[in-house]
Design an enzyme around this catalytic site. Structure first.
Site, PDB file in Angstrom:
ATOM      1  N   PRO A 165     129.448  35.928  42.568  1.00 13.65           N
ATOM      2  CA  PRO A 165     129.107  37.276  42.097  1.00 13.65           C
ATOM      3  C   PRO A 165     128.043  37.933  42.975  1.00 13.65           C
ATOM      4  O   PRO A 165     126.966  37.380  43.171  1.00 13.65           O
ATOM      5  CB  PRO A 165     128.579  37.034  40.693  1.00 13.65           C
ATOM      6  CG  PRO A 165     129.000  35.645  40.340  1.00 13.65           C
ATOM      7  CD  PRO A 165     129.073  34.897  41.623  1.00 13.65           C
ATOM      8  N   GLU A 166     128.362  39.089  43.523  1.00 13.81           N
ATOM      9  CA  GLU A 166     127.416  39.906  44.267  1.00 13.81           C
ATOM     10  C   GLU A 166     127.293  41.227  43.514  1.00 13.81           C
ATOM     11  O   GLU A 166     127.757  41.330  42.380  1.00 13.81           O
ATOM     12  CB  GLU A 166     127.924  40.118  45.706  1.00 13.81           C
ATOM     13  CG  GLU A 166     128.229  38.803  46.418  1.00 13.81           C
ATOM     14  CD  GLU A 166     128.751  38.981  47.837  1.00 13.81           C
ATOM     15  OE1 GLU A 166     128.492  40.044  48.436  1.00 13.81           O
ATOM     16  OE2 GLU A 166     129.410  38.071  48.350  1.00 13.81           O
ATOM     17  N   ARG A 195     128.395  24.888  38.424  1.00 14.99           N
ATOM     18  CA  ARG A 195     127.483  24.221  39.377  1.00 14.99           C
ATOM     19  C   ARG A 195     126.004  24.294  39.009  1.00 14.99           C
ATOM     20  O   ARG A 195     125.162  23.817  39.767  1.00 14.99           O
ATOM     21  CB  ARG A 195     127.694  24.796  40.770  1.00 14.99           C
ATOM     22  CG  ARG A 195     129.038  24.371  41.317  1.00 14.99           C
ATOM     23  CD  ARG A 195     129.218  24.778  42.751  1.00 14.99           C
ATOM     24  NE  ARG A 195     130.630  24.981  42.990  1.00 14.99           N
ATOM     25  CZ  ARG A 195     131.151  25.446  44.109  1.00 14.99           C
ATOM     26  NH1 ARG A 195     130.366  25.763  45.107  1.00 14.99           N
ATOM     27  NH2 ARG A 195     132.430  25.592  44.251  1.00 14.99           N
TER      28      ARG A 195
END
Length: 269
Positions: A2-3, A109
């Site tokens: 996600p940016e 993660r």
DNA sequence: CCTTAGTCCTGCATGC
DNA sequence: TGCATGCAGGACTAAG
């Protein structure tokens, strides 16, 4: 990962939760929270959500007592209302909302982070300006004297907030700039061109609801569509859609970097 | 000032 | 098939 466009898409969905209340918070993986977990859970309970905004890649929830909850999704983080069977295994934090249901922070993660900032704290002071306006981007980039590669400069959140690996590569391709080009050697015309490409690339992705390569989903578990228009990112070995040359992959500042060797000429040394 | 390497994590691709 | 290895990466930190 996600940016800015992905976070913006999520925040737009989350806007419907403004005015709702956090009944309770439960942390399942303590390292997903920055600071004391007990304080985090205790202080969130009963808080009204005033506004939900984006700053760079951060989701910011402004709460009733003036404190601010930030969520950074990093690599694999997502906020979902109805986690599927696989998501269930990776719920790190859950926020029970009075009207909207339960909002889960899912993160395979475990790189993502939530933080509750106390009242009057200066929020995220190190972040550079938002890169959605051409003039703002030009000001941020033209004041640079750094010899670093332009790719590394674009990834520096203190220069511009919200650009990540995908959109740095895509913007440099659109501007026809080699990722290794030293920032201080860019002529004004090149900076102008790049400054118009960055908002264009980001806004297009927002329209496409972001880029879904693996994990990114909105709160309703919907994927984005912008991966269909990527020109270079993840296209190693394929033909450039502009000139048919081969897309190459190099490492810049420890990040995989994709570019077209014909459209993006190597800087003269 | 700068760059590089290590850290955090897990799923997935690769290779024998 | 199964096991070991390595890779991916945003932000931060430490070392040089």
């Amino acid at each position: 990962m996600p940016e800015l466009p992905e976070v913006e898409t999520v925040v737009r969905e989350l806007k419907s939760c403004e005015g709702d209340m956090i009944v309770s918070a439960k942390v399942y993986w303590h390292r997903s929270v920055i600071g004391a977990v007990k304080t985090f859970e205790k202080k969130l309970g009963g808080q009204k959500i005033l506004t939900i905004r984006r700053r760079g890649k951060y989701i910011c929830l402004e709460l009733g007592d003036g404190s601010i909850l930030t969520v950074h999704l990093r690599m694999t983080g997502k906020l979902v209302f109805e986690p599927n069977a696989k998501d269930q295994m990776y719920i790190r934090v859950s926020l029970k909302l009075k009207k909207s249901g339960e909002l889960h922070f899912v993160d395979v993660r475990k790189f993502g982070k939530l933080k509750l900032w106390p009242e009057q704290a200066s929020l995220l002071p190190e972040l550079g300006p938002e890169p959605l306006d051409e003039n703002t981007v030009f000001n941020a980039l033209s004041s640079l004297t750094s010899k670093r590669p332009i790719k590394s400069i674009l990834l520096d959140q203190k220069v511009l907030a919200g650009i990540g690996n995908i959109y740095a590569d895509e913007a440099l391709h659109m501007a026809g700039l080699h990722p290794l080009y030293p920032g201080h050697r860019l002529q004004k015309k090149k900076v102008q061109l790049l400054s118009s490409c960055i908002p264009t690339i980001l806004k297009r992705s927002i329209q496409n609801m972001g880029t879904t390569l693996s994990d990114y989903r909105t709160t309703k578990n919907i994927g984005g569509e912008n991966q269909k228009v990527l020109q270079v990112y993840g296209q190693t070995g394929r033909e450039c859609r502009k000139c048919s040359s081969m897309i190459r992959r190099i490492v810049v500042g420890g990040r995989s970097t994709h570019f077209c060797s014909r459209c993006q000429r190597s800087p003269r040394i």
